[in-house]
Design an enzyme around this catalytic site. Structure first.
Site, PDB file in Angstrom:
ATOM      1  N   CYS A  38      66.958 -25.335   0.759  1.00  0.00           N
ATOM      2  CA  CYS A  38      66.987 -23.978   1.296  1.00  0.00           C
ATOM      3  C   CYS A  38      66.313 -22.985   0.350  1.00  0.00           C
ATOM      4  O   CYS A  38      66.369 -23.140  -0.880  1.00  0.00           O
ATOM      5  CB  CYS A  38      68.444 -23.575   1.538  1.00  0.00           C
ATOM      6  SG  CYS A  38      68.672 -21.893   2.152  1.00  0.00           S
ATOM      7  N   SER A  40      67.301 -20.129  -0.394  1.00  0.00           N
ATOM      8  CA  SER A  40      68.306 -19.482  -1.237  1.00  0.00           C
ATOM      9  C   SER A  40      68.384 -20.142  -2.604  1.00  0.00           C
ATOM     10  O   SER A  40      68.551 -19.474  -3.636  1.00  0.00           O
ATOM     11  CB  SER A  40      69.678 -19.530  -0.560  1.00  0.00           C
ATOM     12  OG  SER A  40      69.651 -18.877   0.682  1.00  0.00           O
ATOM     13  N   HIS A  43      65.725 -18.897  -4.967  1.00  0.00           N
ATOM     14  CA  HIS A  43      66.018 -17.605  -5.603  1.00  0.00           C
ATOM     15  C   HIS A  43      66.700 -17.801  -6.954  1.00  0.00           C
ATOM     16  O   HIS A  43      66.428 -17.080  -7.912  1.00  0.00           O
ATOM     17  CB  HIS A  43      66.919 -16.762  -4.702  1.00  0.00           C
ATOM     18  CG  HIS A  43      66.217 -16.165  -3.516  1.00  0.00           C
ATOM     19  ND1 HIS A  43      65.050 -15.449  -3.617  1.00  0.00           N
ATOM     20  CD2 HIS A  43      66.531 -16.175  -2.197  1.00  0.00           C
ATOM     21  CE1 HIS A  43      64.667 -15.042  -2.415  1.00  0.00           C
ATOM     22  NE2 HIS A  43      65.544 -15.469  -1.538  1.00  0.00           N
ATOM     23  N   HIS A  59      73.438 -26.545  -1.112  1.00  0.00           N
ATOM     24  CA  HIS A  59      74.618 -26.061  -0.378  1.00  0.00           C
ATOM     25  C   HIS A  59      74.589 -26.380   1.113  1.00  0.00           C
ATOM     26  O   HIS A  59      75.584 -26.152   1.804  1.00  0.00           O
ATOM     27  CB  HIS A  59      74.730 -24.531  -0.538  1.00  0.00           C
ATOM     28  CG  HIS A  59      73.541 -23.786  -0.029  1.00  0.00           C
ATOM     29  ND1 HIS A  59      72.408 -23.605  -0.779  1.00  0.00           N
ATOM     30  CD2 HIS A  59      73.287 -23.207   1.167  1.00  0.00           C
ATOM     31  CE1 HIS A  59      71.508 -22.932  -0.082  1.00  0.00           C
ATOM     32  NE2 HIS A  59      72.015 -22.689   1.120  1.00  0.00           N
ATOM     33  N   CYS A 162      73.791 -24.094   6.919  1.00  0.00           N
ATOM     34  CA  CYS A 162      73.247 -22.856   6.350  1.00  0.00           C
ATOM     35  C   CYS A 162      72.190 -22.245   7.259  1.00  0.00           C
ATOM     36  O   CYS A 162      72.430 -21.222   7.893  1.00  0.00           O
ATOM     37  CB  CYS A 162      72.673 -23.086   4.951  1.00  0.00           C
ATOM     38  SG  CYS A 162      72.011 -21.558   4.209  1.00  0.00           S
TER      39      CYS A 162
END
Length: 359
Positions: A38, A40, A43, A59, A162
């Protein structure tokens, strides 16, 4: 167990042997079957969001329950489960009000006086979003997982945890798109495509997909987009306002940039709502023209699609098995854990939807 470890910002993840503890009273030990890569996570790799290091990232996972703590009542060994990073306690004000995704209770974590769930060379590791899923096993609180039917393929189920729940929930739960309304989606990655699919399921009359990669058009239309705007060659705000005859009812920013959040707001019609789904870095600001607020336009955020994941995820599994939710098309490639750095490099090109690590 084998896991992908981030040791320093900007470095490649290293495949290392990490120690995992036994389940506590309310914890679940999961054998990981698949985990999505992902944006995310990127980041945190690049330092846009802080986190203690070294750390095991990941995750967006699904797997099979291996063991449970003595007080676990929601799942049992052998259950197929999807994980969710928005773990909830079940009795704080947010949980009681039905906003499980906003729960920030420490009860879903281990206390400072308890041994860490994960350790490396005898040193405790942070438990990333209570999951740390780039690993062969996951140890987490029971309220971070939900059991699903066993005829659901786990490599596709992982994406629900997610990308899909975030995009779908933003449309259905946060914004509550109604049949016949017009929708614009900025960014056609995993979350944006899921938002497009959700808008189709919700009955939106016109769904305008926006991306800077022309190659995303076919994929966006396959997920339900009626129109496509190439933001690299045209002004997306002007294009959307022209297509929607003055502006859309809903715009969803699925990238995580102040500029695209501002564009989402500008392409609204009167009474419209712009929902920011992407992770805008903490210190960056979003500016809007105050006078337009008199037109009852709204700019709002969405955290994990305002989900109630114990209800939402089994329903999304049903949607997939009914042919209404597109997951097969969301997976660009299946890879091994050792290829995780390749997946992040490909992600930066903007040309793929989702890579899935399969164990």
């Amino acid at each position: 167990m084998k896991a992908a470890v981030l040791r320093e910002v900007g470095q490649l993840l290293q495949i290392e042997q990490v120690q995992i503890d036994k389940p506590g009273p309310h914890e679940v030990l999961i054998r990981t079957a698949a985990v999505g890569v992902c944006h995310s996570d990127l980041h945190f790799i690049e330092g846009a969001y802080p986190i203690g290091k070294p750390v095991v990232l990941g995750h967006e996972a699904a797997g099979v329950v291996e063991a449970v703590g003595a007080e676990v009542r929601t799942v049992k060994p052998g259950d197929h489960v999807i994980t969710c990073l928005s773990a909830f306690c079940g009795h704080c004000n947010y949980c009681v009000d039905g906003r499980l995704n906003l729960c920030v209770s420490d009860e879903v974590k281990r206390g400072q006086d308890e041994p860490a769930r994960l350790s490396l060379g005898g040193q405790p590791l942070p438990n990333y979003f209570n999951l740390s899923a780039f690993a062969e096993q996951i140890l987490t609180h029971e309220h971070a997982v939900v059991a699903i039917r066993k005829d659901m393929p786990l490599d596709r189920a992982a994406l629900i945890g997610c990308a899909v729940i975030t995009g779908y929930g933003a449309v259905v739960r946060t914004a509550r798109v109604e049949p016949g309304q017009t929708v614009a989606v900025l960014g056609c990655g995993g979350i944006g495509l899921s938002a497009i699919n959700a808008a189709l399921i919700a009955g939106a009359g016109r769904i305008i997909a926006i991306d800077t990669a022309a190659s995303k058009e076919a994929l966006a239309r396959a997920f339900g987009a009626t129109d496509f705007v190439n933001a690299a060659t045209s002004d997306p705000v002007a294009a959307v306002r022209d297509l929607a005859r003055g502006g859309v009812d809903h715009a969803f920013e699925c990238i995580g940039l102040p500029k695209t959040a501002e564009q989402a707001f500008e392409m609204l019609g009167r009474g419209g709502a712009a929902t920011v789904v992407g992770m805008i870095p903490p210190k960056q600001m979003v500016s809007i023209r105050g006078s337009t607020l008199l037109q009852e336009k709204r700019l709002q955020g969405s955290n994990m699609g305002s989900n109630r994941f114990p209800l939402d995820m089994p329903r999304l599994v049903d949607f997939y098995l009914q042919g209404r939710l597109k997951l097969d098309e969301l997976i660009s490639r299946r890879i091994r854990l050792e290829q995780v750095n390749e997946a992040f490099a490909e992600m930066k090109t903007g040309e793929i939807a989702r890579s899935v690590i399969v164990f």
